[in-house]
Each structure stands twice: as C-alpha cells, then as structure tokens.
Design a protein around this motif. Structure first.
Motif, short mmCIF file in Angstrom:
data_model
loop_
_atom_site.label_atom_id
_atom_site.label_comp_id
_atom_site.label_asym_id
_atom_site.label_seq_id
_atom_site.Cartn_x
_atom_site.Cartn_y
_atom_site.Cartn_z
N MET A 96 0.85 -1.19 0.00
CA MET A 96 0.00 0.00 0.00
C MET A 96 0.88 1.25 0.00
O MET A 96 1.84 1.34 0.76
N THR A 97 0.54 2.20 -0.84
CA THR A 97 1.29 3.44 -0.88
C THR A 97 0.82 4.39 0.21
O THR A 97 -0.29 4.25 0.75
N GLN A 98 1.66 5.39 0.49
CA GLN A 98 1.29 6.36 1.50
C GLN A 98 0.07 7.18 1.08
O GLN A 98 -0.80 7.48 1.90
N ALA A 99 0.00 7.52 -0.21
CA ALA A 99 -1.15 8.28 -0.69
C ALA A 99 -2.45 7.49 -0.53
O ALA A 99 -3.48 8.04 -0.12
N ARG A 100 -2.39 6.19 -0.86
CA ARG A 100 -3.57 5.34 -0.71
C ARG A 100 -3.97 5.23 0.76
O ARG A 100 -5.15 5.29 1.10
N TYR A 101 -2.99 5.09 1.63
CA TYR A 101 -3.26 5.00 3.07
C TYR A 101 -3.94 6.28 3.57
O TYR A 101 -4.93 6.22 4.32
N ARG A 102 -3.44 7.43 3.14
CA ARG A 102 -4.03 8.69 3.59
C ARG A 102 -5.47 8.85 3.11
O ARG A 102 -6.32 9.38 3.83
N ASP A 103 -5.73 8.40 1.89
CA ASP A 103 -7.11 8.47 1.40
C ASP A 103 -8.04 7.60 2.24
O ASP A 103 -9.20 7.97 2.49
N LEU A 104 -7.54 6.45 2.69
CA LEU A 104 -8.38 5.52 3.46
C LEU A 104 -8.65 6.02 4.88
O LEU A 104 -9.74 5.82 5.41
N VAL A 105 -7.65 6.64 5.50
CA VAL A 105 -7.78 7.01 6.92
C VAL A 105 -8.16 8.47 7.12
O VAL A 105 -8.32 8.91 8.26
N GLU A 106 -8.32 9.22 6.04
CA GLU A 106 -8.57 10.65 6.18
C GLU A 106 -9.81 10.94 7.01
O GLU A 106 -9.76 11.67 8.01
N TRP A 107 -10.93 10.37 6.62
CA TRP A 107 -12.18 10.65 7.34
C TRP A 107 -12.22 9.98 8.71
O TRP A 107 -12.72 10.61 9.68
N PRO A 108 -11.73 8.73 8.90
CA PRO A 108 -11.66 8.19 10.26
C PRO A 108 -10.81 9.04 11.19
O PRO A 108 -11.16 9.23 12.37
N LEU A 109 -9.70 9.58 10.68
CA LEU A 109 -8.87 10.45 11.52
C LEU A 109 -9.58 11.75 11.83
O LEU A 109 -9.43 12.31 12.93
N MET A 110 -10.36 12.24 10.89
CA MET A 110 -11.13 13.45 11.14
C MET A 110 -12.14 13.21 12.26
O MET A 110 -12.32 14.05 13.15
N ALA A 111 -12.83 12.07 12.21
CA ALA A 111 -13.79 11.72 13.26
C ALA A 111 -13.08 11.58 14.60
O ALA A 111 -13.59 12.03 15.64
#
Length: 244
Positions: free
Chosen positions: A1-16
């Motif tokens: 998994m790339t870092q960009a892909r990881y950030r896209d996946l966790v962006e909204w969970p981290l926001m919550a």
C-alpha cells in the motif's frame, strides 16, 4: 500500500477521531471536570492520542523517502512524543483544514474563504481551550473562563493584543506565541492568494486588450493587401494595353 492510498483511506476516520478528541477535551476543560469524573475523558484523550501516534508511524513506514518525510514532519513527532503537554496535542486538529479545503472545491475564492473562515475559527477555538486548560488553575491567572479565553484568543490571533488578558504560565505563553504566529501565517496566505488572483486577472485583461487592439490592425492590413493586389492588376492591364 502506498502512503497516498493510506491517507485516502484514513482521512475521514482520523477526522472523526480528531473531533471526538476535541469534544472530550473541550468538555473536560470548560466544565472543569476533575477526579473520578474525569477518568472517562482521560481514557478518550489517551485512546485518540494513541490513534494519532499509530497514524504517524504508519505514514513514516509507508513514505517513499522516510528520512525526508521525517524531517518535513518533525511537528508531528513532537505532538506524538510530548503527550503530557496535553494542550499541544490540539495542534493535530489543524489538519482538519486540509479535509475541509478539499470539500469546497478547487477554485481560488473557495480556498481563500476556507482558509480564512476555517483557519481562524479552528485556531481561535484551539487557542482558547489550550490556554484555558493551563491558566484557569494557575496562581494570579487572568484567564478564568471560556469567555475570557475566547476573547483573548481573538485579540491575539488578530495581533491586536489589548493586554487586559494574558497568560501567566510558561505553556500558556507558548500557546500565545503559536497563536500569534498562526495569525500572521493566515493573513499571509490570504494576502498572497488575493495578490495572485489580481495578477492573474490583470494578465487576462491585458491579453484580451492586446487581442482586441490587434483586430483593427489586422483588418487594415487585409485592406492594404487587397488594394495593393488591385493596383498590381490595374498596372498589369495598362502594360498589356500599351504593348498592344
């Protein structure tokens, strides 16, 4: 998994997670919850801090150039390794602005409005909570409630600084310095964005004026070419008549 892909996946969970952290922190600070009643809030704060720490190490592991990412994200490391300075962990919430910016579109006006409204509101809230947390129980404290803290944060981020309210603790002064620097940075971003927009508009108008000015010249040149061609034709006819 790339870092960009990881950030896209966790962006909204981290926001919550960040919003949960902010809610628990604000409730505890404004309500002055202490003792056994504060235990649930402390658990929430430590769990959310642990999630932020895992996110940091995940980004470091997935980065293509780990040393470069490490050097460019030292502020993230400080937030992770200094959990006992609880007010400093509020800096993690500033990353919510990157999500907010993407939700309003990519136009310049949308970005400027987002940074002005979002950055100002977020920084004032974070600054007010952080300074109230460390100041309200300090001896000779001037900032004793959230109203005072919010007023102090607004006057500080705008660099007005009336001097009626000010922090007396070392961490409170660190928060004040960070808030002042943030206010200058937000103002700089807005100024640069507006200047860039004005330059772009001037260039577009200049190109339009130049194009409009060229049209009459081109028309005149076309008429001159037509007249020259007609004169040549007449001269050729006259020569043929003389030769005849």
């Amino acid at each position: 998994m790339t870092q960009a892909r990881y950030r896209d996946l966790v962006e909204w969970p981290l926001m919550a997670t960040a919003l949960i952290f902010l809610t628990a922190y604000a409730w505890q600070v404004i309500g002055r919850v202490d003792g056994a009643a504060a235990l649930p809030f402390e658990v929430i704060l430590w769990v959310t801090w642990g999630i932020f720490a895992l996110d940091y190490f995940a980004n470091l592991w997935l980065a293509e150039d780990r040393m470069r990412w490490f050097l460019w994200n030292l502020h993230e490391l400080l937030i992770v390794v200094l959990p006992f300075f609880r007010p400093l962990r509020l800096l993690r919430l500033v990353t919510l602005l990157s999500v907010l910016q993407r939700t309003v579109g990519e136009t310049l006006r949308g970005r400027v409005a987002t940074y002005v409204a979002g950055s100002a509101a977020m920084l004032v809230l974070i600054g007010a909570l952080a300074v109230l947390d460390v100041e309200q129980s300090a001896p000779e404290a001037k900032i004793l409630n959230f109203g005072d803290a919010a007023w102090w944060a607004i006057t500080t981020i705008t660099t007005v600084g009336y001097g009626d309210l000010y922090p007396v603790t070392p961490i409170g002064r660190i928060v004040a310095a960070a808030l002042m620097m943030s206010g200058i940075a937000v103002l700089g971003i807005v100024t640069a964005s507006i200047a860039s927009w004005l330059v772009q508009r001037i260039e577009e108008n200049a190109e339009g004026v130049a194009a409009a000015a060229e049209e009459p010249v081109r028309a005149e040149m076309a008429d001159l070419v037509a007249e020259v061609a007609a004169l040549r034709h007449e001269i050729a006819e006259l020569r043929r008549e003389r030769e005849a």
